[in-house]
Scaffold this active site. Structure first.
Site, PDB file in Angstrom:
ATOM      1  N   ALA A  54       8.126  32.643  18.671  1.00  0.00           N
ATOM      2  CA  ALA A  54       6.914  32.330  17.916  1.00  0.00           C
ATOM      3  C   ALA A  54       6.554  33.452  16.946  1.00  0.00           C
ATOM      4  O   ALA A  54       7.389  33.904  16.196  1.00  0.00           O
ATOM      5  CB  ALA A  54       5.778  31.996  18.860  1.00  0.00           C
ATOM      6  N   SER A  55       5.332  33.916  16.986  1.00  0.00           N
ATOM      7  CA  SER A  55       4.868  34.922  16.027  1.00  0.00           C
ATOM      8  C   SER A  55       4.994  36.349  16.533  1.00  0.00           C
ATOM      9  O   SER A  55       4.408  37.265  15.963  1.00  0.00           O
ATOM     10  CB  SER A  55       3.407  34.636  15.669  1.00  0.00           C
ATOM     11  N   MET A  56       5.757  36.555  17.564  1.00  0.00           N
ATOM     12  CA  MET A  56       5.891  37.910  18.115  1.00  0.00           C
ATOM     13  C   MET A  56       6.525  38.879  17.133  1.00  0.00           C
ATOM     14  O   MET A  56       6.273  40.080  17.189  1.00  0.00           O
ATOM     15  CB  MET A  56       6.704  37.884  19.405  1.00  0.00           C
ATOM     16  N   THR A  57       7.343  38.372  16.203  1.00  0.00           N
ATOM     17  CA  THR A  57       7.993  39.281  15.260  1.00  0.00           C
ATOM     18  C   THR A  57       6.984  39.985  14.376  1.00  0.00           C
ATOM     19  O   THR A  57       7.239  41.100  13.911  1.00  0.00           O
ATOM     20  CB  THR A  57       9.020  38.532  14.389  1.00  0.00           C
ATOM     21  N   LYS A  58       5.830  39.366  14.137  1.00  0.00           N
ATOM     22  CA  LYS A  58       4.798  40.023  13.323  1.00  0.00           C
ATOM     23  C   LYS A  58       4.311  41.301  13.999  1.00  0.00           C
ATOM     24  O   LYS A  58       4.126  42.333  13.347  1.00  0.00           O
ATOM     25  CB  LYS A  58       3.623  39.079  13.090  1.00  0.00           C
TER      26      LYS A  58
END
Length: 75
Positions: free
Chosen positions: A24-28
């Site tokens: 999901a958005s963990m890379t942000k």
């Protein structure tokens, strides 16, 4: 390589080296942490144009005339 655990709890399919997981958005958060770490180490300035660190961005056109190619508000 080898995987540990199961892909799903119901079917108990084992994790393999080819198993894909949604992150999901963990890379942000990882990106932000990395950028701030580089800043703390003196290797990156937050107000420098992005193309300073990503030369491929030089010459990009932006969607509107008021879009700036960098984050520096006082530049």
């Amino acid at each position: 390589m080898k995987g540990l655990g199961v892909q799903d709890l119901e079917k108990k399919r084992p994790v393999t080296a080819e198993t894909l997981f949604r992150i999901a958005s963990m890379t942000k958060a990882f990106t932000a942490l990395s950028v701030l770490k580089l800043r703390d180490d003196g290797r990156l300035a937050l107000d420098a144009p992005a193309e300073t660190y990503v030369p491929e961005m030089r010459g990009w056109s932006y969607p509107t005339a008021d879009s700036r190619g960098f984050a520096c508000a006082s530049c």
